[in-house]
Every structure is written in C-alpha cells, then in structure tokens.
Scaffold this motif. Structure first.
Motif, PDB file in Angstrom:
ATOM      1  N   LEU A 104       0.933  -1.174  -0.007  1.00 23.41           N
ATOM      2  CA  LEU A 104      -0.015  -0.020   0.042  1.00 23.41           C
ATOM      3  C   LEU A 104       0.790   1.394   0.105  1.00 23.41           C
ATOM      4  CD1 LEU A 104      -2.632  -1.208   2.509  1.00 23.41           C
ATOM      5  CD2 LEU A 104      -2.900  -1.111   0.177  1.00 23.41           C
ATOM      6  N   LYS A 105       1.951   1.009   0.492  1.00 21.29           N
ATOM      7  CA  LYS A 105       2.720   2.397   0.638  1.00 21.29           C
ATOM      8  C   LYS A 105       3.105   3.214  -0.345  1.00 21.29           C
ATOM      9  CE  LYS A 105       7.458   0.791   1.043  1.00 21.29           C
ATOM     10  NZ  LYS A 105       8.754   0.618   1.881  1.00 21.29           N
ATOM     11  N   GLY A 106       3.243   2.560  -1.692  1.00 15.10           N
ATOM     12  CA  GLY A 106       3.545   3.111  -3.013  1.00 15.10           C
ATOM     13  C   GLY A 106       2.397   4.033  -3.399  1.00 15.10           C
ATOM     14  N   ASP A 107       1.260   3.554  -3.196  1.00 20.27           N
ATOM     15  CA  ASP A 107       0.182   4.625  -3.683  1.00 20.27           C
ATOM     16  C   ASP A 107      -0.482   5.409  -2.443  1.00 20.27           C
ATOM     17  OD1 ASP A 107       0.113   3.573  -6.229  1.00 20.27           O
ATOM     18  OD2 ASP A 107      -1.224   1.870  -5.582  1.00 20.27           O
ATOM     19  N   HIS A 108       0.036   5.064  -1.329  1.00 25.62           N
ATOM     20  CA  HIS A 108      -0.396   5.989  -0.042  1.00 25.62           C
ATOM     21  C   HIS A 108       0.750   6.467   0.606  1.00 25.62           C
ATOM     22  CE1 HIS A 108      -4.270   4.436  -1.739  1.00 25.62           C
ATOM     23  NE2 HIS A 108      -4.053   3.264  -1.711  1.00 25.62           N
ATOM     24  N   PRO A 109       1.604   7.145   0.213  1.00 20.36           N
ATOM     25  CA  PRO A 109       2.763   7.205   1.135  1.00 20.36           C
ATOM     26  C   PRO A 109       2.556   7.988   2.362  1.00 20.36           C
ATOM     27  CG  PRO A 109       2.511   8.902  -0.823  1.00 20.36           C
ATOM     28  CD  PRO A 109       1.491   7.724  -0.990  1.00 20.36           C
ATOM     29  N   ARG A 110       1.440   8.607   2.677  1.00 20.24           N
ATOM     30  CA  ARG A 110       1.054   9.349   3.871  1.00 20.24           C
ATOM     31  C   ARG A 110       0.402   8.429   4.792  1.00 20.24           C
ATOM     32  NH1 ARG A 110       1.290  14.530   4.647  1.00 20.24           N
ATOM     33  NH2 ARG A 110      -1.052  14.668   5.771  1.00 20.24           N
ATOM     34  N   LEU A 111       0.195   7.011   4.392  1.00 23.38           N
ATOM     35  CA  LEU A 111      -0.615   6.186   5.237  1.00 23.38           C
ATOM     36  C   LEU A 111       0.087   5.731   6.601  1.00 23.38           C
ATOM     37  CD1 LEU A 111      -3.130   4.235   5.691  1.00 23.38           C
ATOM     38  CD2 LEU A 111      -1.657   2.583   4.493  1.00 23.38           C
ATOM     39  N   VAL A 112      -0.547   5.762   7.568  1.00 24.08           N
ATOM     40  CA  VAL A 112       0.029   5.207   8.932  1.00 24.08           C
ATOM     41  C   VAL A 112      -0.547   3.722   8.983  1.00 24.08           C
ATOM     42  CG1 VAL A 112       0.135   5.526  11.508  1.00 24.08           C
ATOM     43  CG2 VAL A 112       0.667   7.393   9.941  1.00 24.08           C
ATOM     44  N   PHE A 113       0.300   2.738   8.901  1.00 26.38           N
ATOM     45  CA  PHE A 113       0.011   1.606   9.365  1.00 26.38           C
ATOM     46  C   PHE A 113       0.358   0.779  10.482  1.00 26.38           C
ATOM     47  CE2 PHE A 113      -0.262  -3.035   8.329  1.00 26.38           C
ATOM     48  CZ  PHE A 113      -1.142  -3.374   7.223  1.00 26.38           C
ATOM     49  N   ALA A 114      -0.504   0.180  11.303  1.00 25.94           N
ATOM     50  CA  ALA A 114      -0.129  -0.298  12.681  1.00 25.94           C
ATOM     51  C   ALA A 114      -0.638  -1.627  12.739  1.00 25.94           C
ATOM     52  CB  ALA A 114      -0.946   0.657  13.675  1.00 25.94           C
ATOM     53  N   ASP A 180       4.593  12.818  13.275  1.00 26.37           N
ATOM     54  CA  ASP A 180       5.692  12.818  12.273  1.00 26.37           C
ATOM     55  C   ASP A 180       5.371  12.968  10.956  1.00 26.37           C
ATOM     56  OD1 ASP A 180       8.867  12.299  12.207  1.00 26.37           O
ATOM     57  OD2 ASP A 180       7.921  10.383  10.874  1.00 26.37           O
ATOM     58  N   ARG A 181       4.533  12.596  10.471  1.00 25.32           N
ATOM     59  CA  ARG A 181       3.796  12.625   8.812  1.00 25.32           C
ATOM     60  C   ARG A 181       3.627  14.131   8.892  1.00 25.32           C
ATOM     61  NH1 ARG A 181      -1.835  10.609   6.992  1.00 25.32           N
ATOM     62  NH2 ARG A 181      -2.686  12.351   8.268  1.00 25.32           N
ATOM     63  N   GLU A 182       3.301  14.869   9.749  1.00 18.89           N
ATOM     64  CA  GLU A 182       3.195  16.620   9.617  1.00 18.89           C
ATOM     65  C   GLU A 182       4.695  17.058   9.324  1.00 18.89           C
ATOM     66  OE1 GLU A 182       0.008  18.036   9.508  1.00 18.89           O
ATOM     67  OE2 GLU A 182      -0.444  15.824   9.303  1.00 18.89           O
TER      68      GLU A 182
END
Length: 381
Positions: A104-114, A180-182
C-alpha cells in the motif's frame, strides 16, 4: 462540554478483533477519529462487531468477504480514504490479501499502518501465534505475580495485561506517527508486539537481571493491606513526614516512626484494626495522608470520583438499548473525549459506508446477494 475532538478528520480503517486492537482503535474513536471497522460476514443475526461492545463504541462497521475480489476492491477503496490502518492478524495475513504495508505504501505514502502481533512482524519468532497469556508467561509477568503473592506456583492474572499494554502502545505509536507525518509528509509502519509491550511495563523488575542480578535480587514492591473492622485499606508509609500524617490521622499523634518497615506497617495495621474504613479514611484525609480503601469492581465503577471525572460513558446500544463503559483516561483542556454513539452490529453501517464510496442501492443489493458483504439492522429499527 467541549465538542471539538483532537482527531476530528482522521480516518481510521480498523481490521482488528479480540482485545488489543479494538482497545487501541476505541481510544482513537474517543478522540474523534472516524473509525470504520471491517468485520467478517456473520453467521447469525444479532452478531456484534469483533472485539466486544465496550471496546467498539464510537465505530461504524462494514462487513466484507476478503477472499472475494470485490471485497478486496472495496477494501482498497476504503484504504484510499484512510489516514490510519490498524490490524492484528498474524504476520503475513494482510500481505496475502494484498493489503500489507509494502503493498500500500507506494500509492499511499502518507498512510500510517499499525500492526499488533504476538512477537512482531519480523525476526525468528514472528511466525508464532500468541494471545496475551503467551506474553504473560514468556515476558515474566507470571513470575512477578508469583513473587509478589509468595506462592509456590505461577498463576494466571485476572485480566490480560499484555493486551491492554499493547493497545496503549499502539495508540501512542499511531499518534507519534501522525505527528511525524506532519513534519516529513510520509506515514510509516508501526509494529507493536504483545511480548514487547508486556516486558516494557516490567522495566523496573527487569533492571536487576539486566545488570547482573539473580532471581533473589528483586523484591516485590508491595504495601500491605490492613484489615479494618469492615474492610481493607492500603496505606503507603513513605518517609518520616508522611508517618506523622498517618499517626495523626489514625488517632496517635506524636508516636515516633519505628526503625523497621515491618514494624511500622505492623503498628499501622493495629491502628487501622481499631476503626472502620470510613473512620480511618476520614482521619487520614483530614491529616493529608494517602490511603486507599479496597473496593470490589461493582463498587469501584460507582465511585463518585469517576462520575465527576467523566470516566463512565453511556451510549445507545443496538441490542441492549444502552451501554455503560469506561472512558479514555485522558482529559484535555481544549477538546472533548469519549464515544458519542454506541458499538455497532457487524455490518450495521454497511450501506452508509458503501454509499460514501459511491455505490447505488442496486449495486449494494447485488453485492449483498453475491455474498461480498452483508447488513444488519438493530432490532426494532
């Protein structure tokens, strides 16, 4: 009451079940996050969302068959709207569904995945399935209890501490990753394990063996329970100044503090035994001494302190009409907290969520008929 919530506008996609994951996402919902729960299609009507009613307040539920290509397609549409994904499947399950972080991270680089698991997402032990009891045993908690109780054998705790600690750790990790994303513009993978979380709350106990100590070098940190005429109290003696307060509060002002801890505790115990808990508490409170009266859980949840602090929240409930539960224990000066609606049945908001994705009534009917999803209405709705 402040209606603003700190996590207003944060969208969370919740794949969790059991305890740790739902506990984590309940706290996100309490702070205003829009939490959408992905549930399995239930076998019977009246099935609640996975993870218990109290831990699912403030969430909405959609059911999906994730083995069906249309179910996966809908899941990806929900991912595209999400700031956060939380899951506690065994490591590798989300990857096999094409829903893992690397997928998922390629299409959704801002995603926080827990992710919450027993032994983490990588390493020699990652493959092991685990519940909280596994971490209680292997991270030392059962031994700590045994030492504190002075029993010959370890024994199971009354609650799953490892799950609660993991849920709290994951909640903290998600908030840190969002912050951190901010700064970076990018999300990341938050990896929390039951084993790590359990060990982390035993850091004081672990200090001795980590620095050359043996089995007998750690002594349980315990304050005795003193028997009053009608119950039990705990009183932490602390230092000389606090002793003065205790002696005064229990009706023996000016009595010197004994040299030994055991002797001091024995004297306090004798004084408490002369009084009821109400009498002893009144004196100790007037003197400014700390104390605690042992309460059953039915009594504890009715303590007026918790009502005053807003620690008990009540919402609607689709099966029982209403539900009371424990609130998130963080009070903000500039924002509200706590669930604003009750826990869903599995699939109770399926149509509403699909409508938000642009599906028509006819398309929803077709998806339900094909077994891709399902819907439940609250009884009497």
């Amino acid at each position: 009451m402040n209606d603003r919530r700190i996590l207003d506008g944060v969208n969370v996609l919740d794949f969790t079940r059991v305890i740790a994951g739902p506990y984590c996402t309940r706290m996100l919902a309490d702070m205003g996050a829009n939490v959408v729960k992905i549930d399995a299609i239930p076998d019977a009507p009246g099935t609640r969302t996975a993870g218990g009613a109290g831990n699912n307040m403030g969430k909405r539920s959609i059911t999906l068959d994730l083995k069906h290509h249309e179910g996966i397609k809908i899941a990806h549409e929900l991912v595209a709207r999400a700031d956060v994904i939380v899951e506690n499947f065994s490591p590798g399950v989300m990857d096999r569904l094409g829903l893992g972080y690397e997928d998922l991270k390629g299409d959704h680089p801002r995603l926080v995945f827990a992710s919450i698991s027993g032994f983490g997402q990588s390493g020699t032990y990652a493959h092991r399935r685990a519940y909280g009891a596994t971490a209680h045993a292997e991270a030392g908690w059962l031994w700590v209890q045994q030492q504190a109780a002075g029993t010959g054998e370890p024994f199971a705790p009354g609650i799953t501490i490892a799950d609660m600690a993991a849920g709290l750790s994951c909640f903290s990790g998600i908030l840190a990753a969002l912050y951190d994303r901010e700064n970076t513009g990018n999300g990341q993978w938050v990896d929390v394990s039951l084993m790590d979380a359990q060990l982390s709350i035993l850091n004081e106990v672990a200090a001795s063996p980590l620095n050359g100590g043996g089995v007998d070098d750690w002594k349980p940190f315990r304050h005795p329970l003193h028997a009053a005429k009608d119950g039990h109290m705990t009183i932490n003696i602390g230092g000389a100044r606090n002793w003065e307060r205790i002696a005064e509060g229990l009706g023996h002002p000016g009595v010197a503090m004994p040299d030994g801890v055991e002797q001091a505790n024995a004297l306090v115990g004798a004084w408490v035994g002369e009084q009821t808990t109400t009498e002893a508490a009144a004196g100790l409170e007037a003197a400014g001494a700390p104390y605690g009266i042992s309460q059953s859980m039915p009594d504890a949840v009715e303590h007026p302190y918790f009502a005053e602090r807003g620690m008990i929240v009540e919402t609607d409930d689709p099966l029982d009409g209403s539900l009371r539960a424990i609130n998130t224990p963080i009070v903000f000066s500039g924002a509200g907290r706590g669930a604003t609606f009750g826990p869903p049945l599995a699939g109770q908001q399926t149509r509403a969520i699909l409508s938000e994705l642009g599906r028509s009534d006819a398309e929803m009917d077709a998806l339900i008929a094909a077994g891709v999803t399902s819907e439940q209405e609250a009884p009497g709705a």
